[in-house]
Scaffold this motif. Structure first.
Motif, PDB file in Angstrom:
ATOM      1  N   PRO A  66       0.835  -1.202   0.000  1.00 20.63           N
ATOM      2  CA  PRO A  66       0.000   0.000   0.000  1.00 20.63           C
ATOM      3  C   PRO A  66       0.874   1.260   0.000  1.00 20.63           C
ATOM      4  CG  PRO A  66       0.022  -1.003   2.181  1.00 20.63           C
ATOM      5  CD  PRO A  66       0.787  -1.920   1.292  1.00 20.63           C
ATOM      6  N   ALA A  67       0.714   2.081  -1.014  1.00 23.49           N
ATOM      7  CA  ALA A  67       1.513   3.304  -1.120  1.00 23.49           C
ATOM      8  C   ALA A  67       0.871   4.231  -2.148  1.00 23.49           C
ATOM      9  CB  ALA A  67       2.953   2.984  -1.529  1.00 23.49           C
ATOM     10  N   SER A  68       1.173   5.508  -2.018  1.00 28.61           N
ATOM     11  CA  SER A  68       0.677   6.515  -2.952  1.00 28.61           C
ATOM     12  C   SER A  68       1.783   6.923  -3.910  1.00 28.61           C
ATOM     13  CB  SER A  68       0.186   7.755  -2.190  1.00 28.61           C
ATOM     14  OG  SER A  68      -0.042   8.833  -3.082  1.00 28.61           O
ATOM     15  N   VAL A  69       1.448   7.045  -5.194  1.00 29.04           N
ATOM     16  CA  VAL A  69       2.448   7.486  -6.159  1.00 29.04           C
ATOM     17  C   VAL A  69       2.790   8.955  -5.988  1.00 29.04           C
ATOM     18  CG1 VAL A  69       1.894   5.751  -7.903  1.00 29.04           C
ATOM     19  CG2 VAL A  69       0.666   7.940  -7.907  1.00 29.04           C
ATOM     20  N   LEU A  70       2.069   9.655  -5.138  1.00 28.52           N
ATOM     21  CA  LEU A  70       2.359  11.065  -4.890  1.00 28.52           C
ATOM     22  C   LEU A  70       3.159  11.287  -3.614  1.00 28.52           C
ATOM     23  CD1 LEU A  70      -1.043  12.656  -5.987  1.00 28.52           C
ATOM     24  CD2 LEU A  70       1.079  12.427  -7.289  1.00 28.52           C
ATOM     25  N   ASP A  71       3.605  10.190  -3.006  1.00 29.19           N
ATOM     26  CA  ASP A  71       4.401  10.271  -1.777  1.00 29.19           C
ATOM     27  C   ASP A  71       5.766   9.642  -2.046  1.00 29.19           C
ATOM     28  OD1 ASP A  71       5.595   9.731   0.787  1.00 29.19           O
ATOM     29  OD2 ASP A  71       3.620  10.014   1.701  1.00 29.19           O
ATOM     30  N   ARG A  72       6.771  10.480  -2.264  1.00 34.91           N
ATOM     31  CA  ARG A  72       8.106   9.983  -2.637  1.00 34.91           C
ATOM     32  C   ARG A  72       8.681   9.061  -1.557  1.00 34.91           C
ATOM     33  NH1 ARG A  72      12.499  11.673  -6.001  1.00 34.91           N
ATOM     34  NH2 ARG A  72      14.066  10.050  -5.771  1.00 34.91           N
ATOM     35  N   MET A 123      -3.988  15.960 -12.856  1.00 36.41           N
ATOM     36  CA  MET A 123      -2.615  16.141 -13.339  1.00 36.41           C
ATOM     37  C   MET A 123      -1.613  15.420 -12.433  1.00 36.41           C
ATOM     38  SD  MET A 123      -0.506  17.327 -15.555  1.00 36.41           S
ATOM     39  CE  MET A 123      -1.457  18.490 -16.536  1.00 36.41           C
ATOM     40  N   ASN A 124      -1.824  15.484 -11.150  1.00 39.00           N
ATOM     41  CA  ASN A 124      -0.884  14.877 -10.217  1.00 39.00           C
ATOM     42  C   ASN A 124      -0.854  13.357 -10.320  1.00 39.00           C
ATOM     43  OD1 ASN A 124      -0.008  17.314  -9.189  1.00 39.00           O
ATOM     44  ND2 ASN A 124      -1.418  17.300  -7.448  1.00 39.00           N
ATOM     45  N   VAL A 125      -2.017  12.730 -10.270  1.00 39.35           N
ATOM     46  CA  VAL A 125      -2.030  11.268 -10.237  1.00 39.35           C
ATOM     47  C   VAL A 125      -1.542  10.672 -11.546  1.00 39.35           C
ATOM     48  CG1 VAL A 125      -4.418  10.903 -11.006  1.00 39.35           C
ATOM     49  CG2 VAL A 125      -3.346   9.264  -9.451  1.00 39.35           C
ATOM     50  N   ASN A 126      -1.820  11.342 -12.674  1.00 40.58           N
ATOM     51  CA  ASN A 126      -1.402  10.812 -13.968  1.00 40.58           C
ATOM     52  C   ASN A 126       0.038  11.150 -14.316  1.00 40.58           C
ATOM     53  OD1 ASN A 126      -3.897   9.584 -15.455  1.00 40.58           O
ATOM     54  ND2 ASN A 126      -4.671  11.454 -14.510  1.00 40.58           N
ATOM     55  N   PHE A 127       0.415  12.412 -14.183  1.00 35.87           N
ATOM     56  CA  PHE A 127       1.742  12.840 -14.619  1.00 35.87           C
ATOM     57  C   PHE A 127       2.767  12.871 -13.488  1.00 35.87           C
ATOM     58  CE2 PHE A 127       4.705  16.473 -15.396  1.00 35.87           C
ATOM     59  CZ  PHE A 127       5.528  15.787 -16.283  1.00 35.87           C
ATOM     60  N   VAL A 128       2.461  13.606 -12.426  1.00 36.04           N
ATOM     61  CA  VAL A 128       3.436  13.730 -11.341  1.00 36.04           C
ATOM     62  C   VAL A 128       3.713  12.361 -10.715  1.00 36.04           C
ATOM     63  CG1 VAL A 128       3.944  14.806  -9.117  1.00 36.04           C
ATOM     64  CG2 VAL A 128       2.762  16.117 -10.888  1.00 36.04           C
TER      65      VAL A 128
END
Length: 274
Positions: A66-72, A123-128
């Protein structure tokens, strides 16, 4: 199922972000059936558990994180977990993405009223998220001197669709980033680190079903029918339609393919409408 030679991906360690979604789960199954180890990364633990159960039933070696792609930080921790368990990272599929109603124009929301938060979310979930995951997992490929990153673009990156300016812009950015990163990895680190993308046509997913199917009647919406009319194969894509293209792009048979965006669209991009 296993392949040999140019299409052999057995033994590869493959990370799929958004791996518990419809398309991510299908790709995980296809890759796992061909002998690869699959690591599913997503936010919702309930969906991850369901995806894990499905892979377990098929005796596919896998791990869920479990992890978010927006959390480095979460991505870096996930990468460490995978390397500790399997010793390497061969493939990253950046599957996390989707549209959101708050970034969609319609009868009740004009372009001028689209909220900033909705646009940023898409924009964040797809690109960032694609960029951050490529950073966190791509570093290990640099250490290995080889690897494969596969991004998920869209037909809307080629020709923007009405109603979804945020999603169209985000996927165009993904396509551009795919080309940029392919050149960067090959020139700065190793020509054996390849970066490609697929551009799916129109597949029914949780994010877009409300735009394409009338919930009350089960019939196509006007938008859904228009898409079918402009798709020569006269149907929406099934998740398994992506599998063979995905597996080819991960395999040795595509060793000279990098920096490309491959349409998987039933002919949509080839049809002028006339």
């Amino acid at each position: 199922m296993s392949d040999t030679g140019e299409f052999d991906i057995s033994g590869k360690v493959c990370i799929i972000t958004g791996g518990s979604g419809v398309l991510g789960s299908e790709m995980a199954t296809a890759i796992g059936e061909r002998g690869a180890t699959v690591v599913l990364l997503a936010r919702g633990e309930e969906k991850l558990e369901a995806a894990s159960d499905s892979l377990e039933e098929q005796d596919i070696e896998h791990m869920t994180i479990p992890a978010s792609v927006l959390d480095r930080a979460e991505l870096e921790a996930a990468a460490e977990t995978v390397v500790d368990e399997y010793g390497r990272i061969d493939v990253l599929i950046n599957g996390a993405g989707g549209n959101h109603p708050d970034a969609t124009t319609g009868e009740e929301t004009s372009f001028f009223d689209l909220p900033k938060d909705g646009l940023e979310q898409v924009m964040n979930v797809n690109f960032v998220g694609t960029v951050l995951a490529s950073q966190a997992f791509g570093e290990y490929m640099v250490e290995q001197g080889e690897g494969c990153i596969l991004n998920i673009s869209s037909m809307t990156a080629v020709t923007p669709l009405t109603k979804i300016p945020g999603y169209s812009g985000a996927k165009a950015a993904v396509s551009n980033f795919t080309e940029w990163l392919a050149v960067h990895m090959a020139q700065e680190y190793s020509p054996d680190i390849r970066v490609n993308a697929i551009a799916p046509g129109f597949f029914l997913t949780e994010q877009n079903r409300y735009l394409l199917i009338n919930e009350d009647t089960g019939e196509y919406t006007d938008r859904g029918q228009s898409i079918i009319d402009h798709t020569p194969q006269n149907r929406f894509g099934d998740p398994e339609d992506l599998s063979t293209t995905v597996c080819w792009l991960l395999a040795p048979g595509s060793a000279f393919v990098t920096g490309t965006v491959i349409p998987v669209d039933g002919g949509f991009s080839a049809f002028s409408g006339v």
